[in-house]
Design a protein around this motif. Structure first.
Motif, PDB file in Angstrom:
ATOM      1  N   ALA A 232       0.823  -1.212   0.000  1.00  0.00           N
ATOM      2  CA  ALA A 232       0.000   0.000   0.000  1.00  0.00           C
ATOM      3  C   ALA A 232       0.858   1.264   0.000  1.00  0.00           C
ATOM      4  CB  ALA A 232      -0.943  -0.003   1.192  1.00  0.00           C
ATOM      5  N   HIS A 233       2.118   1.152   0.404  1.00  0.00           N
ATOM      6  CA  HIS A 233       3.002   2.314   0.388  1.00  0.00           C
ATOM      7  C   HIS A 233       3.386   2.705  -1.036  1.00  0.00           C
ATOM      8  CE1 HIS A 233       4.454   1.233   4.709  1.00  0.00           C
ATOM      9  NE2 HIS A 233       3.264   1.773   4.702  1.00  0.00           N
ATOM     10  N   GLY A 234       3.010   1.893  -2.002  1.00  0.00           N
ATOM     11  CA  GLY A 234       3.334   2.176  -3.397  1.00  0.00           C
ATOM     12  C   GLY A 234       2.751   3.475  -3.908  1.00  0.00           C
ATOM     13  N   ASP A 235       1.740   3.997  -3.232  1.00  0.00           N
ATOM     14  CA  ASP A 235       1.167   5.266  -3.692  1.00  0.00           C
ATOM     15  C   ASP A 235       1.752   6.468  -2.952  1.00  0.00           C
ATOM     16  OD1 ASP A 235      -0.057   5.017  -1.234  1.00  0.00           O
ATOM     17  OD2 ASP A 235      -2.096   5.140  -1.984  1.00  0.00           O
ATOM     18  N   THR A 236       2.794   6.242  -2.165  1.00  0.00           N
ATOM     19  CA  THR A 236       3.483   7.331  -1.468  1.00  0.00           C
ATOM     20  C   THR A 236       4.891   7.443  -2.031  1.00  0.00           C
ATOM     21  OG1 THR A 236       2.217   6.943   0.549  1.00  0.00           O
ATOM     22  CG2 THR A 236       4.283   8.172   0.771  1.00  0.00           C
ATOM     23  N   VAL A 237       5.218   8.618  -2.564  1.00  0.00           N
ATOM     24  CA  VAL A 237       6.542   8.854  -3.136  1.00  0.00           C
ATOM     25  C   VAL A 237       7.112  10.119  -2.507  1.00  0.00           C
ATOM     26  CG1 VAL A 237       7.875   9.218  -5.249  1.00  0.00           C
ATOM     27  CG2 VAL A 237       5.809   7.798  -5.307  1.00  0.00           C
ATOM     28  N   LEU A 238       8.336  10.022  -2.023  1.00  0.00           N
ATOM     29  CA  LEU A 238       9.035  11.163  -1.448  1.00  0.00           C
ATOM     30  C   LEU A 238      10.042  11.672  -2.478  1.00  0.00           C
ATOM     31  CD1 LEU A 238       9.759   9.518   2.018  1.00  0.00           C
ATOM     32  CD2 LEU A 238       7.877  11.068   1.441  1.00  0.00           C
ATOM     33  N   TYR A 239       9.827  12.880  -2.976  1.00  0.00           N
ATOM     34  CA  TYR A 239      10.710  13.475  -3.979  1.00  0.00           C
ATOM     35  C   TYR A 239      11.701  14.406  -3.290  1.00  0.00           C
ATOM     36  CZ  TYR A 239       7.925  11.783  -7.884  1.00  0.00           C
ATOM     37  OH  TYR A 239       7.306  10.984  -8.803  1.00  0.00           O
ATOM     38  N   ILE A 240      12.974  14.226  -3.598  1.00  0.00           N
ATOM     39  CA  ILE A 240      14.032  15.060  -3.036  1.00  0.00           C
ATOM     40  C   ILE A 240      14.733  15.764  -4.193  1.00  0.00           C
ATOM     41  CG2 ILE A 240      16.198  15.087  -1.741  1.00  0.00           C
ATOM     42  CD1 ILE A 240      15.152  12.593  -0.237  1.00  0.00           C
ATOM     43  N   GLY A 241      14.657  17.088  -4.194  1.00  0.00           N
ATOM     44  CA  GLY A 241      15.314  17.869  -5.233  1.00  0.00           C
ATOM     45  C   GLY A 241      16.809  17.939  -4.986  1.00  0.00           C
TER      46      GLY A 241
ATOM     47  N   ASP B 131      10.661   0.165   4.283  1.00  0.00           N
ATOM     48  CA  ASP B 131       9.222  -0.027   4.434  1.00  0.00           C
ATOM     49  C   ASP B 131       8.472   0.011   3.112  1.00  0.00           C
ATOM     50  OD1 ASP B 131       8.316  -0.091   7.454  1.00  0.00           O
ATOM     51  OD2 ASP B 131      10.085   1.174   7.281  1.00  0.00           O
ATOM     52  N   GLY B 132       9.180   0.098   2.006  1.00  0.00           N
ATOM     53  CA  GLY B 132       8.538   0.075   0.699  1.00  0.00           C
ATOM     54  C   GLY B 132       8.128   1.438   0.168  1.00  0.00           C
ATOM     55  N   TYR B 133       8.482   2.507   0.868  1.00  0.00           N
ATOM     56  CA  TYR B 133       8.216   3.844   0.342  1.00  0.00           C
ATOM     57  C   TYR B 133       9.224   4.137  -0.765  1.00  0.00           C
ATOM     58  CZ  TYR B 133       5.457   4.685   4.575  1.00  0.00           C
ATOM     59  OH  TYR B 133       4.528   4.613   5.593  1.00  0.00           O
ATOM     60  N   THR B 134       8.769   4.745  -1.849  1.00  0.00           N
ATOM     61  CA  THR B 134       9.665   5.137  -2.933  1.00  0.00           C
ATOM     62  C   THR B 134      10.265   6.496  -2.611  1.00  0.00           C
ATOM     63  OG1 THR B 134       8.346   3.923  -4.563  1.00  0.00           O
ATOM     64  CG2 THR B 134       9.813   5.632  -5.409  1.00  0.00           C
ATOM     65  N   VAL B 135      11.578   6.595  -2.793  1.00  0.00           N
ATOM     66  CA  VAL B 135      12.291   7.854  -2.617  1.00  0.00           C
ATOM     67  C   VAL B 135      12.926   8.179  -3.965  1.00  0.00           C
ATOM     68  CG1 VAL B 135      14.075   9.102  -1.344  1.00  0.00           C
ATOM     69  CG2 VAL B 135      12.770   7.272  -0.204  1.00  0.00           C
ATOM     70  N   VAL B 136      12.577   9.353  -4.508  1.00  0.00           N
ATOM     71  CA  VAL B 136      13.087   9.785  -5.810  1.00  0.00           C
ATOM     72  C   VAL B 136      13.991  10.996  -5.616  1.00  0.00           C
ATOM     73  CG1 VAL B 136      12.466  10.697  -8.086  1.00  0.00           C
ATOM     74  CG2 VAL B 136      11.015   8.962  -7.010  1.00  0.00           C
ATOM     75  N   PHE B 137      15.141  10.945  -6.228  1.00  0.00           N
ATOM     76  CA  PHE B 137      16.056  12.080  -6.255  1.00  0.00           C
ATOM     77  C   PHE B 137      15.982  12.653  -7.653  1.00  0.00           C
ATOM     78  CE2 PHE B 137      17.408   9.390  -2.876  1.00  0.00           C
ATOM     79  CZ  PHE B 137      17.842  10.251  -1.886  1.00  0.00           C
ATOM     80  N   GLN B 138      15.680  13.945  -7.751  1.00  0.00           N
ATOM     81  CA  GLN B 138      15.558  14.553  -9.076  1.00  0.00           C
ATOM     82  C   GLN B 138      16.316  15.866  -9.121  1.00  0.00           C
ATOM     83  OE1 GLN B 138      11.372  14.939  -9.675  1.00  0.00           O
ATOM     84  NE2 GLN B 138      11.202  16.759  -8.432  1.00  0.00           N
ATOM     85  N   GLU B 139      16.821  16.148 -10.320  1.00  0.00           N
ATOM     86  CA  GLU B 139      17.596  17.376 -10.512  1.00  0.00           C
ATOM     87  C   GLU B 139      16.662  18.553 -10.713  1.00  0.00           C
ATOM     88  OE1 GLU B 139      21.128  18.779 -13.472  1.00  0.00           O
ATOM     89  OE2 GLU B 139      21.159  16.731 -12.671  1.00  0.00           O
ATOM     90  N   VAL B 140      16.913  19.587  -9.947  1.00  0.00           N
ATOM     91  CA  VAL B 140      16.113  20.803 -10.019  1.00  0.00           C
ATOM     92  C   VAL B 140      16.979  21.859 -10.688  1.00  0.00           C
ATOM     93  CG1 VAL B 140      14.904  22.558  -8.679  1.00  0.00           C
ATOM     94  CG2 VAL B 140      14.884  20.179  -7.917  1.00  0.00           C
TER      95      VAL B 140
END
Length: 137
Positions: free
Chosen positions: A81-90, A127-136
């Motif tokens: 269920a954590h698949g719908d939670t994404v933490l984006y880090i710029g 815990d299955g949370y997605t963490v995305v690192f993206q270039e800003v």
């Protein structure tokens, strides 16, 4: 007069606090800002709540279970269920972030261009949370 918003600090629920804290601090490089008092439980010694920060990025973790109530294994339906939670880090330089974090032990595929034009890479936390690192830019 209106107030000035200073940021947002998500709170996510974790199954195994020591594993989560280790991932965010040792692998992703977050620092500990604050924590609830440590408790001695059959699951180990840990804080039920922590506040973490890396630069301007903040995150709070809270245990899913009270002391001595955690089951032996995490509920896989809950993890899914954590698949719908994404933490984006710029990031200022996503390639540099990838190099640093993989040297720290992060398992992730190299950065790519997303269809919406941002260069990024992602991983999953314990815990299955997605963490995305993206270039800003």
């Amino acid at each position: 007069m209106t107030f000035a918003a200073l940021g947002m600090t998500p709170l996510i629920s974790v199954f195994d606090m020591p594993s989560a804290v280790s991932f965010y601090r040792e692998i992703l490089g977050f620092d500990l800002v604050s924590a609830s008092p440590e408790v001695e439980t059959r699951e180990g010694t840990f804080s039920h709540w922590v506040w973490l920060r890396r630069g301007p990025v903040e995150l709070m973790l809270n245990t899913q279970f009270d002391s001595n109530e955690r089951p032996e294994e995490n509920d896989q339906a809950r993890v899914a269920a954590h698949g719908d939670t994404v933490l984006y880090i710029g990031c200022s330089d996503v390639d540099e972030a990838f190099d640093e974090l993989t040297r720290r032990g992060l398992q992730a595929d190299a950065p790519t261009m997303a269809p919406y034009g941002l260069k990024q890479f992602s991983t999953k936390d314990p815990d299955g949370y997605t963490v995305v690192f993206q270039e800003v830019r």
